[in-house]
Scaffold this motif. Structure first.
Motif, PDB file in Angstrom:
ATOM      1  N   VAL A  35       0.828  -1.218   0.000  1.00 33.44           N
ATOM      2  CA  VAL A  35       0.000   0.000   0.000  1.00 33.44           C
ATOM      3  C   VAL A  35       0.865   1.272   0.000  1.00 33.44           C
ATOM      4  CG1 VAL A  35      -0.270   0.261   2.503  1.00 33.44           C
ATOM      5  CG2 VAL A  35      -2.053   1.069   1.000  1.00 33.44           C
ATOM      6  N   ILE A  36       2.061   1.197   0.601  1.00 30.02           N
ATOM      7  CA  ILE A  36       2.910   2.402   0.675  1.00 30.02           C
ATOM      8  C   ILE A  36       3.407   2.803  -0.723  1.00 30.02           C
ATOM      9  CG2 ILE A  36       5.010   3.420   1.694  1.00 30.02           C
ATOM     10  CD1 ILE A  36       2.914   3.044   3.826  1.00 30.02           C
ATOM     11  N   PRO A  37       4.084   1.876  -1.469  1.00 32.14           N
ATOM     12  CA  PRO A  37       4.473   2.292  -2.833  1.00 32.14           C
ATOM     13  C   PRO A  37       3.264   2.649  -3.702  1.00 32.14           C
ATOM     14  CG  PRO A  37       5.042  -0.020  -2.426  1.00 32.14           C
ATOM     15  CD  PRO A  37       4.648   0.563  -1.123  1.00 32.14           C
TER      16      PRO A  37
ATOM     17  N   SER B 168       8.107  11.970  -9.535  1.00 29.70           N
ATOM     18  CA  SER B 168       7.630  11.651 -10.891  1.00 29.70           C
ATOM     19  C   SER B 168       6.828  10.361 -10.970  1.00 29.70           C
ATOM     20  CB  SER B 168       8.832  11.552 -11.831  1.00 29.70           C
ATOM     21  OG  SER B 168       9.674  10.489 -11.390  1.00 29.70           O
ATOM     22  N   GLY B 169       6.949   9.479  -9.975  1.00 31.10           N
ATOM     23  CA  GLY B 169       6.222   8.201 -10.018  1.00 31.10           C
ATOM     24  C   GLY B 169       6.979   7.136 -10.775  1.00 31.10           C
TER      25      GLY B 169
ATOM     26  N   THR C 299       2.875   0.551 -12.830  1.00 34.99           N
ATOM     27  CA  THR C 299       4.136   0.850 -12.114  1.00 34.99           C
ATOM     28  C   THR C 299       4.407  -0.183 -11.020  1.00 34.99           C
ATOM     29  OG1 THR C 299       3.508   3.162 -12.417  1.00 34.99           O
ATOM     30  CG2 THR C 299       5.417   2.757 -11.060  1.00 34.99           C
ATOM     31  N   LEU C 300       3.357  -0.563 -10.311  1.00 39.98           N
ATOM     32  CA  LEU C 300       3.530  -1.516  -9.207  1.00 39.98           C
ATOM     33  C   LEU C 300       3.943  -2.887  -9.741  1.00 39.98           C
ATOM     34  CD1 LEU C 300       3.257  -1.061  -6.196  1.00 39.98           C
ATOM     35  CD2 LEU C 300       1.024  -2.121  -6.255  1.00 39.98           C
ATOM     36  N   THR C 301       3.367  -3.295 -10.865  1.00 38.09           N
ATOM     37  CA  THR C 301       3.735  -4.586 -11.471  1.00 38.09           C
ATOM     38  C   THR C 301       5.199  -4.557 -11.890  1.00 38.09           C
ATOM     39  OG1 THR C 301       1.484  -4.644 -12.349  1.00 38.09           O
ATOM     40  CG2 THR C 301       3.005  -6.296 -13.184  1.00 38.09           C
TER      41      THR C 301
END
Length: 555
Positions: free
Chosen positions: A450-452, A488-489, A466-468
């Motif tokens: 959940v944090i990232p 920037s993510g 992005t998470l994958t």
């Protein structure tokens, strides 16, 4: 009455509300999630501010999780527990209040499917959570954390910068980091091999509206909002001898309404003479140690001021106890509570300069240029009170980060990298667990993401893609330092990017979040003896029994 035998456990009156079982558990989870959702947008450098209005019409603008939760009014008991969690985190390590709430809310929400769909008993979930917490702390310490040299100023600046980067003060991050590091290293004391760094007591932030934020400094000494008691006293002294008192320099009045009856005029003169002699005596006791400056927490009478002025001594009265203790640490004096106990070693000699300056309409006393002061004042300047308040909150977090690293010199990568690495390690460990506990254990690994995810969302990037990609990075490279660039993510290696967080803060965040989730999952009954608003009558009064007299009838 519930419970057998002679000792009743709990008495339920007719206007007591009682909820139990699944309903309570789902309600608690919903409350925890609601609080987490309020705070979610306050994580990371791209965080949003919340504007809070208190009942008095005051306005607070902040993205500090703890400050927001302090102002929120909630009714639900589980939500109140979540607010307490943020306060605990703030008192314990002074940072990570936003993360702990988001993580706690997520730990609760991943438990919901097990309770509702699989009808799993909370005890099973709790034992899996406990196991996950134990493993998590070990993995974090052994595999993810790195040690740091506390004396390397460049490294320390980087660490504090990563904390300040998410705050309002980030525009002046160089200055903020310098101030935080200077203040923390000033108040550090080593006793019996243990470091004691008491920021709350000995690093005071004083805010003076006006001037630019760039004018803010850490004073090598103490500043208090006071002026000398007599206009003719000296306002500047080089290397003064300072005496600190905790008693008043005035005539002690009799306790509890003492009456004196005077019949002759000479008696009145006698009483005045006694007062004068007493004040002269205590002033002489003070002047014996040849001070240049006397600071007291209590009052100083006009007569005492006269005697001190004659001896060329400056005097400041009604100083707060906390300020007096700080002055004592800075100038090397001892606070004395009786003038007849004053000795030469109680005098403070470490102050290089005493001066009084005027800002706006107010006078401020500076005791600066101290030799090795163990207390300091941070002087903040800024455009308005609101800005100064926010800068102060941010600085407190920065100082706490510096303190945590000095006390426990271990670091973990920031930007969600530590959470992702832990999530990966726990998912692998979960495969070795047999039985139904494997699923809640795996859910903890999932909840850590959940944090990232929140960091990506707050940047406006695509969370799923992005998470994958981040997950794949951790699996393929076997590295633990890949995280999210909060600006920037994008996915970056935190070793190169230079965002680190103190190990103490991270461990405290995980412990508090998981233990709160465990605590709320263990609740299966809420009994409230509070009547609902508008319900002025008890249920018994609403429905009169048959045969009972109706209102207005004679019994």
């Amino acid at each position: 009455m519930i419970g057998g035998g002679s000792a009743p456990i709990l008495v339920l009156s007719q206007n007591t509300k009682r909820e139990s079982g699944r309903k309570v558990q789902t309600g608690n989870i919903a409350a925890g999630k609601a609080i987490a959702d309020v705070i979610r947008t306050c994580l990371g450098p791209r965080s949003m501010l919340k504007m809070l209005m208190d009942p008095m019409g005051g306005i607070v603008m902040t993205n500090d999780g703890n400050a927001i939760l302090r102002e929120i009014m909630v009714q639900h008991p589980a939500a109140k527990t979540m607010l307490e969690v943020a306060r605990t985190q703030d008192e314990e390590v002074g940072d990570g209040t936003t993360s702990v709430i988001i993580l706690g809310g997520e730990m609760l929400s991943v438990a919901l499917p097990f309770l509702q769909q699989q009808q799993m008993h909370p005890t099973v979930i709790i034992s899996a959570y406990r196991q996950a917490l134990e493993d998590l702390v070990v993995i974090l310490k052994d595999k993810i954390s790195i040690s740091v040299d506390v004396n390397n100023r460049v490294e320390m600046m980087k660490i504090v910068k990563s904390c300040v980067g998410t705050k309002f003060i980030s525009k002046w991050s160089e200055l903020a980091c310098k101030i935080a590091l200077d203040a923390t290293s000033t108040v550090a004391l080593e006793e019996n091999g243990r470091k004691e760094i008491d920021i709350k007591r000995y690093a005071k932030v004083e805010k003076i509206p006006g001037g630019a934020i760039e004018d803010s400094v850490v004073l090598r000494g103490v500043m208090v909002n006071k002026d000398v008691t007599h206009p003719k006293m000296k306002r500047t002294l080089k290397n003064p001898r300072i005496v600190l008192l905790d008693c008043s320099l005035e005539y002690k009045k009799g306790e509890s309404q003492t009456n004196i009856e005077i019949t002759k005029e000479e008696d009145f003169q006698k009483i005045l003479l006694m007062e004068e002699e007493y004040i002269k005596k205590i002033c002489d006791e003070v002047l014996q140690v040849k001070p240049d400056l006397v600071i007291t927490e209590k009052g100083v009478s006009d007569l005492a001021q006269h005697f001190l002025l004659k001896a060329g001594v400056s005097c400041i009265r009604r100083v707060r106890k906390t300020d007096n203790n700080r002055i004592a640490r800075a100038v090397g004096a001892t606070v004395v509570s009786r003038t007849d106990e004053l000795k030469e070693e109680d005098v403070g000699l470490h102050c290089g300069l005493f001066e009084i300056k005027k800002f706006g309409d107010e006078y401020f006393t500076f005791l600066v240029e101290c030799k090795d002061p163990k207390a300091c004042t941070i002087l903040l300047r800024g455009a308005s009170k609101d800005i100064l308040n926010e800068v102060e909150r941010n600085l407190q977090d920065a100082m706490n980060v510096a303190r945590n690293v000095m006390v426990e010199p271990l670091l973990v990568p920031g930007g969600g990298a530590a959470e992702m690495a832990l999530s990966q390690a726990l998912s692998e460990k979960a495969k070795a667990i047999t039985g139904v506990q494997q699923w809640p254990y795996r859910a903890v690994a999932l909840a850590l993401e959940v944090i990232p995810r929140t960091l990506i969302q707050n940047c406006g990037a695509n969370p799923i893609r992005t998470l994958t990609a981040l997950r794949a990075k951790h699996v393929q490279t076997d590295g633990t330092s890949w995280g999210i660039d909060g600006e920037s993510g994008k996915i970056v290696d935190m070793k190169d990017y230079g965002v680190w967080e103190p190990f103490a803060v991270k461990v405290q965040t995980y412990k508090t979040a998981i233990e709160t989730a465990i605590l709320l999952l263990r609740i299966d009954d809420i009994v409230s003896g509070v009547k609902k608003q508008g319900d002025t009558t008890s249920p018994a009064a609403k429905a009169p029994e048959e045969g009972a007299p109706q209102p207005g009838e004679e019994p």
